[in-house]
Design a protein around this motif. Structure first.
Motif, PDB file in Angstrom:
ATOM      1  N   LEU A   3       0.828  -1.204   0.000  1.00  0.00           N
ATOM      2  CA  LEU A   3       0.000   0.000   0.000  1.00  0.00           C
ATOM      3  C   LEU A   3       0.865   1.257   0.000  1.00  0.00           C
ATOM      4  O   LEU A   3       0.582   2.215  -0.721  1.00  0.00           O
ATOM      5  CB  LEU A   3      -0.950   0.007   1.205  1.00  0.00           C
ATOM      6  CG  LEU A   3      -1.825   1.256   1.347  1.00  0.00           C
ATOM      7  CD1 LEU A   3      -2.728   1.408   0.122  1.00  0.00           C
ATOM      8  CD2 LEU A   3      -2.656   1.182   2.613  1.00  0.00           C
ATOM      9  N   LEU A   4       1.932   1.255   0.770  1.00  0.00           N
ATOM     10  CA  LEU A   4       2.829   2.416   0.800  1.00  0.00           C
ATOM     11  C   LEU A   4       3.485   2.636  -0.558  1.00  0.00           C
ATOM     12  O   LEU A   4       3.683   3.788  -0.970  1.00  0.00           O
ATOM     13  CB  LEU A   4       3.889   2.243   1.885  1.00  0.00           C
ATOM     14  CG  LEU A   4       3.370   2.288   3.324  1.00  0.00           C
ATOM     15  CD1 LEU A   4       4.519   2.048   4.303  1.00  0.00           C
ATOM     16  CD2 LEU A   4       2.699   3.610   3.613  1.00  0.00           C
ATOM     17  N   THR A   5       3.795   1.575  -1.258  1.00  0.00           N
ATOM     18  CA  THR A   5       4.382   1.710  -2.591  1.00  0.00           C
ATOM     19  C   THR A   5       3.387   2.360  -3.545  1.00  0.00           C
ATOM     20  O   THR A   5       3.744   3.262  -4.298  1.00  0.00           O
ATOM     21  CB  THR A   5       4.809   0.330  -3.130  1.00  0.00           C
ATOM     22  OG1 THR A   5       5.742  -0.246  -2.221  1.00  0.00           O
ATOM     23  CG2 THR A   5       5.434   0.444  -4.505  1.00  0.00           C
ATOM     24  N   ALA A  11       1.482   9.577  -5.463  1.00  0.00           N
ATOM     25  CA  ALA A  11       1.904  10.926  -5.076  1.00  0.00           C
ATOM     26  C   ALA A  11       2.984  11.460  -6.018  1.00  0.00           C
ATOM     27  O   ALA A  11       2.981  12.643  -6.377  1.00  0.00           O
ATOM     28  CB  ALA A  11       2.395  10.925  -3.641  1.00  0.00           C
ATOM     29  N   THR A  12       3.884  10.590  -6.424  1.00  0.00           N
ATOM     30  CA  THR A  12       4.928  11.000  -7.364  1.00  0.00           C
ATOM     31  C   THR A  12       4.315  11.400  -8.696  1.00  0.00           C
ATOM     32  O   THR A  12       4.705  12.411  -9.297  1.00  0.00           O
ATOM     33  CB  THR A  12       5.948   9.859  -7.562  1.00  0.00           C
ATOM     34  OG1 THR A  12       6.541   9.547  -6.306  1.00  0.00           O
ATOM     35  CG2 THR A  12       7.032  10.248  -8.549  1.00  0.00           C
ATOM     36  N   GLY A  13       3.332  10.628  -9.166  1.00  0.00           N
ATOM     37  CA  GLY A  13       2.647  10.975 -10.415  1.00  0.00           C
ATOM     38  C   GLY A  13       1.964  12.325 -10.321  1.00  0.00           C
ATOM     39  O   GLY A  13       2.043  13.141 -11.245  1.00  0.00           O
ATOM     40  N   ALA A  14       1.316  12.586  -9.198  1.00  0.00           N
ATOM     41  CA  ALA A  14       0.640  13.876  -9.007  1.00  0.00           C
ATOM     42  C   ALA A  14       1.644  15.018  -9.000  1.00  0.00           C
ATOM     43  O   ALA A  14       1.446  16.043  -9.654  1.00  0.00           O
ATOM     44  CB  ALA A  14      -0.156  13.852  -7.706  1.00  0.00           C
ATOM     45  N   GLY A  15       2.722  14.838  -8.268  1.00  0.00           N
ATOM     46  CA  GLY A  15       3.739  15.892  -8.184  1.00  0.00           C
ATOM     47  C   GLY A  15       4.413  16.168  -9.514  1.00  0.00           C
ATOM     48  O   GLY A  15       4.608  17.328  -9.902  1.00  0.00           O
ATOM     49  N   LEU A  16       4.757  15.105 -10.227  1.00  0.00           N
ATOM     50  CA  LEU A  16       5.397  15.291 -11.532  1.00  0.00           C
ATOM     51  C   LEU A  16       4.463  15.979 -12.517  1.00  0.00           C
ATOM     52  O   LEU A  16       4.907  16.824 -13.304  1.00  0.00           O
ATOM     53  CB  LEU A  16       5.862  13.945 -12.091  1.00  0.00           C
ATOM     54  CG  LEU A  16       7.117  13.364 -11.473  1.00  0.00           C
ATOM     55  CD1 LEU A  16       7.387  11.955 -12.023  1.00  0.00           C
ATOM     56  CD2 LEU A  16       8.320  14.256 -11.713  1.00  0.00           C
ATOM     57  N   GLY A  97       1.825  -4.414 -11.380  1.00  0.00           N
ATOM     58  CA  GLY A  97       1.570  -5.493 -10.446  1.00  0.00           C
ATOM     59  C   GLY A  97       1.890  -5.145  -9.001  1.00  0.00           C
ATOM     60  O   GLY A  97       2.093  -6.043  -8.180  1.00  0.00           O
ATOM     61  N   LEU A  98       1.915  -3.856  -8.686  1.00  0.00           N
ATOM     62  CA  LEU A  98       2.218  -3.455  -7.310  1.00  0.00           C
ATOM     63  C   LEU A  98       1.004  -3.510  -6.404  1.00  0.00           C
ATOM     64  O   LEU A  98       1.126  -3.326  -5.204  1.00  0.00           O
ATOM     65  CB  LEU A  98       2.804  -2.031  -7.298  1.00  0.00           C
ATOM     66  CG  LEU A  98       4.113  -1.865  -8.089  1.00  0.00           C
ATOM     67  CD1 LEU A  98       4.534  -0.404  -8.095  1.00  0.00           C
ATOM     68  CD2 LEU A  98       5.210  -2.731  -7.496  1.00  0.00           C
TER      69      LEU A  98
END
Length: 100
Positions: A3-5, A11-16, A97-98
């Motif tokens: 879940l953390l991954t 969050a990284t996608g949103a920030g980028l 697959g995460l």
């Protein structure tokens, strides 16, 4: 941990997305000084003007992108861009697959 991954990728996608949206606008030719000559934006503007009989209609895609290029993204637009970026991040995590 899984879940953390997913949260981190989302969050990284949103920030980028928020950081890269103005860069993409500039690269397409929607700049603070106006539409750059011989750019994708110039081609879009020419097509829009031809389609509407000589002018670019207010509220059209070209007009909205030019406003964003000149004035930057508003708070609400930034939120939408972040949401789309987050969704793409989540879909990427799912495709990789995460998630279970």
């Amino acid at each position: 941990m899984e879940l953390l991954t997913v949260i981190a990728v989302t969050a990284t996608g949103a920030g980028l997305a928020v950081v890269l949206a103005p860069v993409a606008l500039g690269a397409a030719g929607f700049t603070a000084a106006g539409i750059a000559a011989n750019s994708v934006a110039a081609g879009m503007m020419a097509s829009a003007a031809t389609a509407s009989g000589g002018g670019v209609l207010a509220g059209s895609t070209v007009a909205v992108l030019q406003l964003a290029g000149v004035a930057g993204l508003s708070g609400s637009t930034t939120a939408v861009v972040a949401g789309v970026g987050g969704a793409v991040g989540w879909l990427t995590a799912t495709a990789a697959g995460l998630t279970s």
